[in-house]
Design an enzyme around this catalytic site. Structure first.
Site, mmCIF file in Angstrom:
data_model
loop_
_atom_site.group_PDB
_atom_site.id
_atom_site.type_symbol
_atom_site.label_atom_id
_atom_site.label_comp_id
_atom_site.label_asym_id
_atom_site.label_seq_id
_atom_site.Cartn_x
_atom_site.Cartn_y
_atom_site.Cartn_z
ATOM 1 N N VAL A 1 0.244 38.430 85.087
ATOM 2 C CA VAL A 1 -0.067 38.346 86.554
ATOM 3 C C VAL A 1 1.386 38.827 87.533
ATOM 4 O O VAL A 1 2.389 38.604 87.252
ATOM 5 C CB VAL A 1 -0.342 37.086 86.886
ATOM 6 N N PHE B 1 -4.814 36.095 78.864
ATOM 7 C CA PHE B 1 -6.020 37.120 79.418
ATOM 8 C C PHE B 1 -5.124 38.464 79.981
ATOM 9 O O PHE B 1 -5.695 39.143 80.493
ATOM 10 C CB PHE B 1 -6.673 36.405 80.708
ATOM 11 N N ASP C 1 -9.498 28.205 78.245
ATOM 12 C CA ASP C 1 -8.173 28.234 78.349
ATOM 13 C C ASP C 1 -7.432 27.167 79.196
ATOM 14 O O ASP C 1 -6.611 27.693 80.194
ATOM 15 C CB ASP C 1 -7.609 29.647 78.648
ATOM 16 N N GLY D 1 -0.509 35.061 80.306
ATOM 17 C CA GLY D 1 -1.233 34.254 79.615
ATOM 18 C C GLY D 1 -2.346 34.969 78.445
ATOM 19 O O GLY D 1 -2.006 36.163 78.218
#
Length: 836
Positions: free
Chosen positions: A523, A520, A635, A518
């Site tokens: 993952v 940021f 977000d 995403g």
């Protein structure tokens, strides 16, 4: 028949007279009703503190009052006995002497001073006055022989309202000069047909509709304001439908007051003290005259200073005036223009950046597209104009007219309109022969040479400083290794577990199992030493920050614990790489459940969807108002809504927006744009990001929960998108792509027609609760209002979904932008630039 009526009237008066105690100067007896002809002086009732009327239960009294500090000035007032609080005064602009007299005759009530001059009186009536009564509500009433009200204090409010008292459209509360001076000042609380507004000298600085605690239930025009024991209400024309409401803690004694400093408050009397429940505006710098004329309120306790180029003038009530004696501010505006304008030229004194004016947020600009020079010309030609605020990016021109108050810090980002104060210069015009005079050529060469050398030297020095600072920042961040971070654990409380880089490499099998990405970072799924499954986020868009600041942010995030927020288990810093370790959510994200569900998997049932909506709201409400400092997520989208076990909601990535640099925040904006539909309009304007930005994104996710599809991937069809009522609506005109309908716009149209069944996910085959579909749609649309202040707070969203508050009515006019917002991004950007 007439003789019978006259007889009944006489008998009523007779029994009224004999039912009341006889009032004498030697032994005053308090009662709740008196009859003509009655005379009272302060001296006569000195034993009862000037009181000669009390309400039936003794809650209120009517008496002479000197405010304890005015030895020679008295007011005839209605007072709340237990707190000695004035709720109404007759002669607030003209205090009376100790020997003044209150007279009740058949013609009305009056106050005369020692010279028998009338200081105040009621108007004339068509009927004769039979009695003056003080009711238990605090209302002082004149009635005729048929007990019909001729006049009452509730119709003539001062600066205070009590329970049951109505303030009709066009009526106002008028603030007092001070605590010990009840004279009318410049502040007003006024009921309009659309809102409740606070004004200073006619300029609005607060409205009820902008408050998150105020719920709008109807678009009906407002008729009056009334306070009950449980809240404040604006009623419609029919007197029964509530347009706006503010819920308060139940109390039998409340007062709503416009304070002398310009704030509006509601207080309850509990335990022999007034408990303030509601006060607006909270920020003292948002009150128009906190720092006097042209003063700058800096929000530091607060601190009042004069803007650059201005100084305090002790002879003018400490108002700020230009430093230059040759420059003066406009005085009163008359038919021939501003006084003192002749034999002078108009100039504009620029205010420093970061200053704002309260009226800019409530007034429409004079023009939306206008350069600075033209904006100044408009002001120069307007006698009442005292200054301007001009926004260079949009060309908006705001005029400051009639009266100037205080300035406050800008509240929506670093950039905003610049202010200019209109003034007159008395410096004589430079003669033409002086303008033609030139410097000798040799002097000119020396000046140019020196200036060039100075400029070059300055540029070299600034370049060296910049390079050193940049190198220092890089070295500072590069020092964020394991050992230095370990030292910080001793000084920063609340840091979560620090993982070693090698530990995370082993846990994630060298970052092999990617489970999401995403704005940021990326993952990965991993298993740490104690066999616990975790999600490891590698932050790829981190700003350049010092290790102390970074660890402080991690400590802050790690200390946030809520059932609807993903728990941060630990962190790792390896060189310039940063990792956050979260608890793993075994059901994945809402995005996968809603949009990537295989055909053989069961569809997410309606009850789970409603619980997810409520869990999201609770988590965001905690971030916005439950933490020590407000955290704005920035977000909110289905990818960041994780589900655990029995579809329990866990919001992820909260608090990470603080870790972004300015440059990388643009990357986040780009990422959000890629997932069309979650960006709040203020992202694309110069307005700042607030918690209401998250509210907008939440509203978009709610609509996707209802439909089970992306908002911009709704296939139009003849049955769903046709305009059955012939109003000319064309959904495909705002589609995300050819043949597609923008679902938020479709939801708005179906809301107008109350056709909520058509909005539910068709895969559910009607297994929904229509009343809950309506609730989610109405809440979602309310969250999408283009004006952030019109959106509800997440705390109120939770209350609406839980049924503790009525669901607000979306404002259709604040949602019409969806017609353009569902189109191409470039069209949206141009549209928002125009309205921003």
């Amino acid at each position: 028949m007439d003789s019978l009526i006259t007889l009944c009237s006489s008998l009523a008066t007779f029994f009224l007279c004999f039912s009341l105690p006889i009032l004498t100067a030697s032994s005053p007896i308090l009662t709740h009703s008196i009859i003509p002809n009655f005379t009272a002086t302060n001296i006569q009732y000195v034993e009862t503190s000037g009181a000669f009327l009390v309400s039936p239960n003794g809650t209120f009294r009517a008496s002479f009052n000197d405010l304890e500090s005015m030895s020679s000035g008295f007011y005839f007032s209605v007072i709340h006995v237990a707190s000695n609080t004035i709720i109404w005064s007759a002669n607030r602009n003209l205090p009376i002497s100790y020997s003044a007299t209150v007279k009740l005759t058949i013609h009305g009530l009056s106050i005369t001073d020692f010279s028998n001059k009338v200081a105040w009186s009621t108007p004339s009536f068509n009927s004769q006055v039979a009695a003056l009564q003080l009711l238990e509500t605090g209302n002082l009433v004149l009635v005729d022989a048929q007990n019909v009200s001729l006049w009452q204090t509730f119709d003539y409010p001062t600066d205070t309202l009590v329970i049951g008292q109505r303030l009709y459209v066009g009526k106002s509360l008028a603030g007092a000069v001070g605590n010990n001076n009840l004279s009318v000042d410049d502040y007003r609380l006024t009921v309009t047909s659309e809102d409740l507004v606070l004004q200073w000298k006619g300029q609005t600085y607060w409205t009820l509709s902008m408050e998150s605690k105020a719920f709008k239930n109807s678009n009906m025009p407002v008729s009056f304001l009334e306070m009950s024991r449980t809240g404040l209400f604006l009623f419609g024309d029919d007197g029964s439908e509530v347009v706006f409401q503010v819920f308060l803690e139940p109390s039998d004694t409340k007062i709503a007051r416009l304070g002398y400093e310009g704030f509006f408050s509601i207080s309850s009397f509990i335990g022999n003290n007034w408990l303030q429940e509601f006060v607006k505006p909270v920020d003292i710098c948002q009150r128009p005259f906190t720092c006097g004329k042209l003063g700058f309120c800096t929000n530091q306790n607060p601190t009042c200073i004069c803007p650059t180029g201005f100084r305090n003038d002790a002879q003018n009530n400490d108002a700020c005036v230009p430093i230059e004696d040759t420059i003066s501010l406009p005085s009163s505006c008359n038919e021939s223009g501003n006084a003192g304008e002749f034999n002078s030229s108009t100039v504009y004194l620029e205010l420093q950046t970061g200053m704002d004016y309260f009226a800019n947020h409530f007034n429409q600009p004079e023009k939306h597209v206008m350069n600075l020079s033209l904006c100044q010309d408009v002001c120069s030609q307007n006698c009442s104009c005292l200054g301007i605020f001009h926004e260079n990016s949009s060309g908006a021109c705001y005029l400051l007219e009639y009266n100037l108050g205080s300035f406050m810090p800008i509240t929506y980002g670093e950039e905003g309109p610049l202010g200019y104060i209109k003034a007159f210069s008395t410096v004589s015009v430079v003669p033409d022969e002086y303008k033609k005079r030139s410097f000798p050529l040799s002097s000119l060469v020396v000046i140019i040479t020196f200036s060039g050398f100075f400029l070059l030297t300055t540029m070299v020095v600034m370049t060296i400083i910049w390079l050193r600072k940049r190198r220092s920042n890089r070295m500072n961040f590069g020092s964020l290794n394991s050992s230095s971070t370990a030292d910080l654990e001793m000084t920063i409380p609340g840091l979560p577990v620090r993982f070693g880089y090698e530990e995370l490499v082993a846990a994630t099998e060298n970052f092999k199992n990617e489970i999401g990405s995403g704005g940021f970072g990326t993952v990965y799924k991993g298993i740490i030493g104690d066999k616990t499954v975790v999600a490891v986020k590698k932050i790829t868009s981190l700003g350049v920050r010092g290790k102390m600041e970074f660890c402080n942010e991690i400590a802050s995030i790690g200390n946030i614990h809520h059932i609807n927020l993903v728990k941060l288990r630990g962190f790792c810093i390896h060189g310039r790489q940063c990792f956050l370790v979260y608890a793993y959510m075994n059901r994945g994200s809402l995005e996968k459940i809603l949009f990537e569900n295989e055909s053989h998997d069961p569809v997410l049932e309606w009850q789970k969807r409603y619980e997810i909506a409520l869990g999201m709201a609770r988590g965001l409400a905690y971030l916005h108002s439950g933490c020590q400092n407000t955290i704005i997520h920035c977000d909110i989208k289905p990818e960041n809504i994780l589900l655990h076990d029995d579809f329990q909601v866990k919001i992820s990535d909260f608090g990470l927006a603080k870790l972004l640099s300015h440059e990388n925040s643009k990357l986040l904006l780009t990422t959000l744009s890629g997932t069309r539909g979650y960006l709040a309009p203020e992202w694309l304007t110069s307005h700042g990001i607030t918690d209401k930005t998250d509210v907008y994104s939440y509203g978009m996710v709610l609509l996707e929960l209802v439909r089970g599809r992306r908002n911009c991937l709704f296939q139009s069809s003849g049955t769903e998108s046709d305009d059955s009522e012939g109003n000319g609506t064309s959904f495909s005109s705002s589609s995300c792509e050819l043949g597609m309908v923008y679902f938020p716009l479709f939801a708005l149209e179906m809301h107008k027609k109350k056709r909520y069944t058509e909005l539910a996910d068709p895969r559910l085959e009607g297994l929904v609760r229509i009343e809950e579909v309506e609730t989610l749609v109405r809440v979602a649309l309310s969250c999408l209002h283009i004006v952030p202040t019109l959106r509800p707070s997440m705390t109120n969203v939770v209350a609406m979904l839980e049924g503790r508050l009525p669901v607000g009515e979306p404002r259709v006019e604040a949602l019409e932008f969806l017609r353009l917002y569902g189109g191409k991004t470039s069209e949206t950007s141009r549209f928002l630039t125009r309205i921003g």
